[in-house]
Structure formats: structure tokens, C-alpha cells
Design a protein around this motif. Structure first.
Motif, PDB file in Angstrom:
ATOM      1  N   ASP A 500       0.842  -1.191   0.000  1.00 18.10           N
ATOM      2  CA  ASP A 500       0.000   0.000   0.000  1.00 18.10           C
ATOM      3  C   ASP A 500       0.883   1.249   0.000  1.00 18.10           C
ATOM      4  O   ASP A 500       2.066   1.200   0.348  1.00 18.10           O
ATOM      5  N   MET A 501       0.292   2.364  -0.351  1.00 20.47           N
ATOM      6  CA  MET A 501       1.051   3.621  -0.355  1.00 20.47           C
ATOM      7  C   MET A 501       0.262   4.678   0.399  1.00 20.47           C
ATOM      8  O   MET A 501      -0.882   4.975   0.061  1.00 20.47           O
ATOM      9  N   VAL A 502       0.898   5.252   1.437  1.00 15.76           N
ATOM     10  CA  VAL A 502       0.280   6.343   2.178  1.00 15.76           C
ATOM     11  C   VAL A 502       1.121   7.591   1.955  1.00 15.76           C
ATOM     12  O   VAL A 502       2.355   7.552   2.006  1.00 15.76           O
ATOM     13  N   ALA A 503       0.454   8.707   1.696  1.00 14.94           N
ATOM     14  CA  ALA A 503       1.153   9.957   1.406  1.00 14.94           C
ATOM     15  C   ALA A 503       0.464  11.101   2.129  1.00 14.94           C
ATOM     16  O   ALA A 503      -0.739  11.060   2.401  1.00 14.94           O
ATOM     17  N   ARG A 504       1.268  12.103   2.473  1.00 17.16           N
ATOM     18  CA  ARG A 504       0.664  13.346   2.948  1.00 17.16           C
ATOM     19  C   ARG A 504       0.276  14.121   1.700  1.00 17.16           C
ATOM     20  O   ARG A 504       1.125  14.529   0.917  1.00 17.16           O
ATOM     21  N   PHE A 505      -1.028  14.333   1.550  1.00 15.39           N
ATOM     22  CA  PHE A 505      -1.537  14.889   0.301  1.00 15.39           C
ATOM     23  C   PHE A 505      -1.427  16.407   0.291  1.00 15.39           C
ATOM     24  O   PHE A 505      -0.825  17.000  -0.591  1.00 15.39           O
ATOM     25  N   VAL A 506      -1.998  17.043   1.289  1.00 11.20           N
ATOM     26  CA  VAL A 506      -1.898  18.493   1.422  1.00 11.20           C
ATOM     27  C   VAL A 506      -2.351  18.863   2.829  1.00 11.20           C
ATOM     28  O   VAL A 506      -3.341  18.329   3.333  1.00 11.20           O
ATOM     29  N   ALA A 507      -1.595  19.747   3.495  1.00 12.17           N
ATOM     30  CA  ALA A 507      -1.951  20.229   4.834  1.00 12.17           C
ATOM     31  C   ALA A 507      -2.259  19.051   5.762  1.00 12.17           C
ATOM     32  O   ALA A 507      -1.386  18.227   6.032  1.00 12.17           O
ATOM     33  N   ASP A 508      -3.540  18.944   6.231  1.00 14.22           N
ATOM     34  CA  ASP A 508      -3.892  17.861   7.156  1.00 14.22           C
ATOM     35  C   ASP A 508      -4.634  16.734   6.449  1.00 14.22           C
ATOM     36  O   ASP A 508      -5.365  15.968   7.081  1.00 14.22           O
ATOM     37  N   GLN A 509      -4.453  16.624   5.136  1.00 17.99           N
ATOM     38  CA  GLN A 509      -5.078  15.545   4.370  1.00 17.99           C
ATOM     39  C   GLN A 509      -4.038  14.501   3.978  1.00 17.99           C
ATOM     40  O   GLN A 509      -2.894  14.834   3.656  1.00 17.99           O
ATOM     41  N   PHE A 510      -4.460  13.245   4.009  1.00 18.56           N
ATOM     42  CA  PHE A 510      -3.611  12.125   3.623  1.00 18.56           C
ATOM     43  C   PHE A 510      -4.286  11.367   2.487  1.00 18.56           C
ATOM     44  O   PHE A 510      -5.508  11.423   2.318  1.00 18.56           O
ATOM     45  N   ALA A 511      -3.478  10.666   1.698  1.00 15.50           N
ATOM     46  CA  ALA A 511      -4.005   9.837   0.604  1.00 15.50           C
ATOM     47  C   ALA A 511      -3.417   8.440   0.730  1.00 15.50           C
ATOM     48  O   ALA A 511      -2.235   8.282   1.052  1.00 15.50           O
ATOM     49  N   ILE A 512      -4.262   7.439   0.484  1.00 14.75           N
ATOM     50  CA  ILE A 512      -3.801   6.049   0.582  1.00 14.75           C
ATOM     51  C   ILE A 512      -4.234   5.310  -0.670  1.00 14.75           C
ATOM     52  O   ILE A 512      -5.398   5.373  -1.078  1.00 14.75           O
ATOM     53  N   LEU A 513      -3.284   4.609  -1.276  1.00 17.75           N
ATOM     54  CA  LEU A 513      -3.556   3.807  -2.465  1.00 17.75           C
ATOM     55  C   LEU A 513      -3.497   2.341  -2.059  1.00 17.75           C
ATOM     56  O   LEU A 513      -2.525   1.896  -1.432  1.00 17.75           O
ATOM     57  N   LEU A 514      -4.562   1.593  -2.413  1.00 21.62           N
ATOM     58  CA  LEU A 514      -4.689   0.200  -1.979  1.00 21.62           C
ATOM     59  C   LEU A 514      -4.772  -0.723  -3.191  1.00 21.62           C
ATOM     60  O   LEU A 514      -5.867  -1.063  -3.669  1.00 21.62           O
ATOM     61  N   PRO A 515      -3.641  -1.149  -3.752  1.00 20.24           N
ATOM     62  CA  PRO A 515      -3.671  -2.084  -4.891  1.00 20.24           C
ATOM     63  C   PRO A 515      -4.243  -3.441  -4.462  1.00 20.24           C
ATOM     64  O   PRO A 515      -3.958  -3.933  -3.360  1.00 20.24           O
ATOM     65  N   GLY A 516      -5.069  -4.025  -5.340  1.00 24.32           N
ATOM     66  CA  GLY A 516      -5.636  -5.344  -5.049  1.00 24.32           C
ATOM     67  C   GLY A 516      -6.766  -5.318  -4.044  1.00 24.32           C
ATOM     68  O   GLY A 516      -7.184  -6.372  -3.562  1.00 24.32           O
ATOM     69  N   VAL A 517      -7.269  -4.131  -3.689  1.00 22.52           N
ATOM     70  CA  VAL A 517      -8.325  -4.005  -2.680  1.00 22.52           C
ATOM     71  C   VAL A 517      -9.582  -3.442  -3.341  1.00 22.52           C
ATOM     72  O   VAL A 517      -9.543  -2.373  -3.956  1.00 22.52           O
ATOM     73  N   ALA A 518     -10.696  -4.161  -3.197  1.00 19.08           N
ATOM     74  CA  ALA A 518     -11.966  -3.715  -3.767  1.00 19.08           C
ATOM     75  C   ALA A 518     -12.695  -2.820  -2.772  1.00 19.08           C
ATOM     76  O   ALA A 518     -12.207  -2.535  -1.671  1.00 19.08           O
ATOM     77  N   LYS A 519     -13.924  -2.405  -3.145  1.00 15.98           N
ATOM     78  CA  LYS A 519     -14.649  -1.386  -2.387  1.00 15.98           C
ATOM     79  C   LYS A 519     -14.935  -1.816  -0.955  1.00 15.98           C
ATOM     80  O   LYS A 519     -14.687  -1.070  -0.004  1.00 15.98           O
ATOM     81  N   THR A 520     -15.456  -3.029  -0.760  1.00 11.74           N
ATOM     82  CA  THR A 520     -15.831  -3.469   0.592  1.00 11.74           C
ATOM     83  C   THR A 520     -14.620  -3.557   1.504  1.00 11.74           C
ATOM     84  O   THR A 520     -14.643  -3.113   2.660  1.00 11.74           O
ATOM     85  N   ALA A 521     -13.541  -4.137   0.979  1.00  5.67           N
ATOM     86  CA  ALA A 521     -12.316  -4.254   1.776  1.00  5.67           C
ATOM     87  C   ALA A 521     -11.738  -2.874   2.091  1.00  5.67           C
ATOM     88  O   ALA A 521     -11.198  -2.643   3.181  1.00  5.67           O
ATOM     89  N   ALA A 522     -11.867  -1.936   1.143  1.00  2.00           N
ATOM     90  CA  ALA A 522     -11.361  -0.580   1.370  1.00  2.00           C
ATOM     91  C   ALA A 522     -12.131   0.088   2.501  1.00  2.00           C
ATOM     92  O   ALA A 522     -11.548   0.809   3.329  1.00  2.00           O
ATOM     93  N   PHE A 523     -13.455  -0.139   2.538  1.00  2.00           N
ATOM     94  CA  PHE A 523     -14.260   0.420   3.621  1.00  2.00           C
ATOM     95  C   PHE A 523     -13.786  -0.134   4.969  1.00  2.00           C
ATOM     96  O   PHE A 523     -13.686   0.596   5.962  1.00  2.00           O
ATOM     97  N   ALA A 524     -13.459  -1.428   4.998  1.00  2.83           N
ATOM     98  CA  ALA A 524     -12.981  -2.051   6.235  1.00  2.83           C
ATOM     99  C   ALA A 524     -11.639  -1.452   6.661  1.00  2.83           C
ATOM    100  O   ALA A 524     -11.378  -1.252   7.858  1.00  2.83           O
TER     101      ALA A 524
END
Length: 593
Positions: A500-524
Motif C-alpha cells: 500500500d502507499m500512504v502519502a501526505r496529500f496536502v496540509a492535514d489531508q492524507f491519501a492512501i492507495l490500496l492495490p488489489g483491494v476492492a470497495k468493501t475491503a477498502a471500507f474495512a
């Protein structure tokens, strides 16, 4: 010694050089080259002014040490006379005259003489030259630095140099006539240039070796002759002293200057090579035509580089004046003394030694300027930061391999800014949290989106915003808020896979990329991150417990037929995040699709 091969008078010490290149910028004749990060003295251009030595506080330029030659003479059976320039009182301060004499005797010197009579003899010779009705234009020739400058850079004016020996040579010749023994003479000079001048074949046999006052101080200190018991603290008995009647500094007649009308341009007084350069250039162009030029590199020899360099010129003049005006000192007229002295040969000659500098073509200079970032000659700055007056002069020096464009400050500043911009563009980590930054995240998002489009592998994108983070900054301050952001990033990283990839996107926002993860698993995953952050409670770690644990709002998008473009994919996650934030804190929203 006259025919012996000597080391250069001034040389560069790479071990001590701090690469500030002050020597390069301050050298008045550009006798220092800097190429490939190394400095070197161009000996054929050097006039031995010593400015590079005094300008370098790190000891990157060294004057040849001639004290071993003095020690060798002192070990011989010949009586050795210390011939001191008349500035010795200021140069050796706080030593008194008796202390100087005792220190030299302790070193093994047979006797001590000064150049005072030599200065008077030379000044008298100048008076005769200046008084001649048929006298042509004449330039003072007692300063070896000024003489060398004329010989090398204004060779056509060399015949105008006064054909008179320097005062210390006149004094040395007088000593050899008055002393019955075969003495060796060590001249102690206020400047460095005379350490080489003594080896002029015209002066053969006059002086055995010359050292400067800093070298003499080192000899005295090394012998440890000045102790509380060994050196007298009282001035000692006064003795008759010679009254300097004819000369000013270094053998120039005071009458020539005293009789000068300030509105009369027949006599020009110049101090320093820059002033001398301007005057000689004006003379060659016909702007002025003086009959006499009084030229020195320093403000008199008392301002020489080896005369107590830690003291100001004013302090040194006060020291000299105080010593001259000691009460009870009897003065004897030098004019009366000169009348009974033996005749001394005072004539010398000079030969031009022109520095030959290759002159590149205009096209070559223009090409060099272009390499330095100048589109044309109209584009040059001529700021002088490189040490040259104009960019064309600097380009010419570069073509002669005497410099490089690394010495051009504006150019290097532009290059540094471009390098910083390129470096910033290449950065991939956020300096505060140590996570990936937005640039790195965008690149990875493009890659993973393309992989999803080609292979159909699941891919989810998550944007997270810390709820009410402005209040956190208000309570903890900016530094405390930064620590909280770093702690949040650490919590997220600990909960994710290595793929997975976690990044500081801007200010107090973060972004996470989840390869191989579908919608339900992402919600979890989002719920898992919320729980982990609640348990870690970074606010409590900062000592603040009045409000509840931190919460986050999360927007999730999962790649599919409608989200096959990276930018559209990101916009969908952003829209979901804004929906979560609008629904209140601690919310998760899924993008359609």
C-alpha cells in the motif's frame, strides 16, 4: 645564493585553503587562477604585493620562509649584521629599541644597523635628478611592487623609472665599506617583495639574505629571548640619533613634495596599484603628463604587509612618533654626516618584463560569454563579483585558462536556483512526516491506474482529512500540530501493507492507495484506521485531554469502468471526502461506481 634556485616567493597552500577565493577577487593584477576548484599563483604575472596573503585569514597563501638561511649565516664564523628598515620600531612593537638590540644579540647577530643613512643618500640623489632643468619624466623606483607593476604591465614606461638603488642597498654597500671585517648582512624588510629583490644581479654582494619583520619575530620567539628576567623593562640609556632631514618614507626627498603646489600637476602622488594603474593609463592616453610620479604600493613602508599587520596604520604611526620624540635624545644632522661618508654607487637600471597575454578573437569571447549564460555583450552584467571589471575581461581570462565561470556569482546563483527547482521537482518524501509526498503519490496513482486498466486488478483510493485540525493548531501551536500530523502518519503506516502507499496529500489531508483491494475491503481498512487513530490518541500524547480523541473523515473511490482515468479517479475520491466532511466528523463515504 645569487644563483641558487629559489622557491616562489608566494605560493598557494591547498591544505589550508577554504575555497573562498578572496585572493582571486582582490589580486590587483589577476595573478591568481582558479580552475577545477584549485587556486594557483601565476608567477609571471605576480608583482609580490602580498595582498593575497593578508586577505586570506585561513593561511591559504604562504610567503617563502627564508629564516633557515639566516640561521645558517648565524652558525657561520662571519659576523652577521642585522640591517633593519627604519619602520622596525612599529614592526616589532611592543619591543623597545634596547630590547630589539638585546634580542638580536641573543640570536647571534654581531651588530644592528638601520637603513636611515641609505634613505638619506637615496633622497639626496633624487633631489639632484628632480633639480635638473633637462630632466625628463621620472617615476620613483624605491618600491619593488610598483616597479614590478610598471615593468610587467606598462613596459613602455620602464625607461622613466629613476635609475637609483633602493635605500637598503645603499646602506648595505655603506656598511661593507665602513666595516673592516667580511660581514654578512641580513636585511629585515617591511614587505615581501624585497625578499626576492635582493637577488637582482645588480645588487650582487650587497645583502646576503632578506627576511621580513614577521620572520624576525618568529626567530626571536623561537629563541625565547624575551623573558621577564632577560629583557630590560626600562628604555635604557639614550644615545645620539640621526635626524632624518632629506627623506620621507623609503628615500624619497621631502623637498619635492613640500615645494609642490596642490594645483600644479607636475608631481603626482599615488598609493596602491589601482591608483597607479589609473594614472599610468591616463598618461598613456594623453590625459595627464606629470614630470614626477611618487608611487608606492602602500601608504608608506610603515603600512607594509609585514609591519605588525594586527595594528592600524594610525597606531603604527603613533608608535613611531613616540619613539622618535623620546626625551633626552640627541639628534645629529644627516647632511653633515653624509658629507664625510665614502662615496656609494647608487645607480641602477631597469629592464621591461612585459606580461604576454594571448588576445582571443571577438568570436571566441562571444562564445565564452554564451557558455556563461550571456546571450550577447548587451546582456552582460559587469558587476565585478568575479574580480574582473567586466564580463568580457572574465571571458578572456577563461579562454586563457586563468578562471572559470564558477567564479561568476550571478551565474552560479542562477544555476543554484535551477538546481534547487530541479531537486524540488525530484523530491518524493514529505519533509515533515517522512511519508510519500503528493508528487510521488500522483506518479504511483498513474502507474496503478494503468495496471488496473490493462489487467483488471482491483484498486481503491482513499483520501482522509483530520476533523477540526484548525482547533488542534490553536490549542497546541504550530509545532505541536506538526507533531500530531507526524504521529497520525505513523499510525496509518503501521496499519497498512508494504504494497500500500500512504502519502501526505496536502496540509492535514492524507491519501492512501490500496492495490488489489476492492470497495468493501477498502471500507474495512478505513474503519480500521479510524479505530487505530482513536486508540493512539496523539492529542493525549501532547498532553491535551480536554477534547476527545482525533477523528477523521474518509472518502473512498474504487476503480471501475467509470473510473479508468487517474485524474477522474482522484476527483471521485475527493468528492466522496467532501460528502463525508459535510455529514459531520468521523464519517466514511464511498464514491459511486
Amino acid at each position: 645564493m645569487m644563483g641558487a634556485l629559489r622557491e616562489p616567493l608566494i605560493a598557494h597552500s591547498r591544505d589550508d585553503c577554504r575555497e573562498c577565493w578572496g585572493c582571486f577577487r582582490h589580486c590587483p593584477v589577476k595573478a591568481i587562477r582558479v580552475v577545477d576548484g584549485a587556486s594557483d599563483v601565476i608567477q609571471e604575472k605576480c608583482v609580490s604585493c602580498g595582498l593575497c596573503v593578508s586577505e586570506c585569514t585561513a593561511g591559504g597563501h604562504l610567503v617563502r620562509d627564508d629564516t633557515p638561511l639566516v640561521l645558517e649565516l648565524l652558525k657561520s664564523r662571519r659576523p652577521v649584521v642585522a640591517l633593519m628598515a627604519t619602520e622596525f620600531v612599529a614592526a616589532l612593537h611592543p619591543f623597545t629599541i634596547p630590547e630589539v638590540e638585546r634580542a638580536l644579540a641573543a640570536l647571534g647577530f654581531h651588530s644592528v644597523e638601520s637603513t636611515l643613512l641609505g634613505e638619506e643618500m637615496v633622497a639626496q640623489e633624487y633631489e639632484r635628478i628632480h633639480a635638473r632643468e633637462d630632466a625628463l619624466f621620472v617615476m620613483r623606483s624605491t618600491c619593488p611592487v610598483a616597479v614590478s607593476f610598471v615593468q610587467k604591465y606598462y613596459p613602455t614606461l620602464t625607461p622613466a623609472l629613476a635609475p637609483v638603488v633602493p635605500p637598503y642597498i645603499a646602506q648595505a654597500r655603506l656598511i661593507r665599506q665602513l666595516y673592516t671585517e667580511d660581514v654578512a648582512i641580513v636585511y629585515v624588510s617591511p614587505c615581501y617583495a624585497r625578499k626576492d629583490e635582493v637577488y637582482d644581479p645588480q645588487f650582487a654582494g650587497a645583502v646576503d639574505v632578506a627576511i621580513d619583520f614577521t620572520e624576525l619575530k618568529a626567530l626571536i620567539a623561537g629563541a625565547s629571548v624575551r623573558s621577564d628576567r632577560g629583557m630590560p623593562s626600562s628604555p635604557g640609556a639614550c644615545r645620539p640619533g640621526l635626524l632624518k632631514e632629506i627623506s620621507l618614507t623609503d628615500g624619497f626627498p621631502r623637498q619635492t613634495l613640500v615645494s609642490r603646489d596642490m594645483t600644479n600637476q607636475t608631481v603626482h602622488v599615488v598609493r596602491g596599484l589601482e591608483q597607479l594603474d589609473r594614472l599610468l593609463s591616463a598618461m598613456l592616453s594623453g590625459e595627464t603628463a606629470p614630470a614626477i610620479v611618487d608611487m608606492l604600493n602602500c601608504e608608506g613602508c610603515i603600512d607594509g604587509p609585514a609591519v605588525n599587520p594586527g595594528l592600524s596604520l594610525f597606531a603604527k604611526r603613533n608608535i613611531e612618533s613616540s619613539a622618535r620624540d623620546l626625551p633626552g635624545t640627541t639628534r645629529v644632522s644627516t647632511r653633515s654626516v653624509l658629507g664625510v661618508l665614502p662615496s656609494i654607487e647608487l645607480v641602477r637600471s631597469f629592464t621591461a618584463q612585459p606580461v604576454r597575454v594571448p588576445r582571443p578573437s571577438d568570436n571566441q569571447v562571444d562564445a565564452a560569454l554564451a557558455a556563461g549564460g550571456f546571450v550577447s555583450r548587451a546582456d552582460v552584467l559587469d558587476c565585478g563579483a568575479c574580480g574582473y571589471s567586466t564580463c568580457v575581461e572574465h571571458a578572456t581570462a577563461i579562454l586563457g585558462v586563468d578562471s572559470t565561470w564558477t567564479m561568476c556569482f550571478p551565474l552560479q546563483r542562477r544555476r543554484l536556483l535551477h538546481a534547487e527547482e530541479a531537486l524540488a521537482a525530484a523530491e518524493t518524501l514529505d519533509p515533515l512526516t517522512g511519508l510519500w509526498n503528493r508528487r510521488a503519490f500522483a506518479s504511483r496513482l498513474e502507474l496503478e491506474t494503468a495496471r488496473h486498466v490493462r489487467y483488471g486488478t482491483p484498486l481503491s483510493l482513499m483520501l482522509l482529512d483530520i476533523d477540526a485540525f484548525g482547533a488542534v493548531n490553536d490549542v497546541l501551536g504550530e509545532a505541536g500540530g506538526d507533531r500530531v500530523l507526524k504521529a497520525v502518519g505513523e499510525v496509518f503506516s503501521a496499519q497498512l501493507r508494504s504494497t500500500d502507499m500512504v502519502a501526505r496529500f496536502v496540509a492535514d489531508q492524507f491519501a492512501i492507495l490500496l492495490p488489489g483491494v476492492a470497495k468493501t475491503a477498502a471500507f474495512a481498512v478505513a474503519e480500521k484506521l479510524k479505530d487505530a487513530l482513536r486508540c493512539a490518541d496523539p492529542m493525549a500524547a501532547e498532553g491535551y485531554t480536554e477534547r476527545g480523541a482525533l477523528s477523521i473523515s474518509v472518502g473512498i473511490a474504487t476503480a471501475g469502468e467509470a473510473l479508468r482515468d487517474a485524474m477522474v479517479f482522484l476527483e471521485a475520491a475527493d468528492a466522496a471526502l467532501h460528502e463525508a466532511m459535510a455529514g459531520g466528523s468521523d464519517q466514511v463515504r464511498l464514491a459511486p461506481g
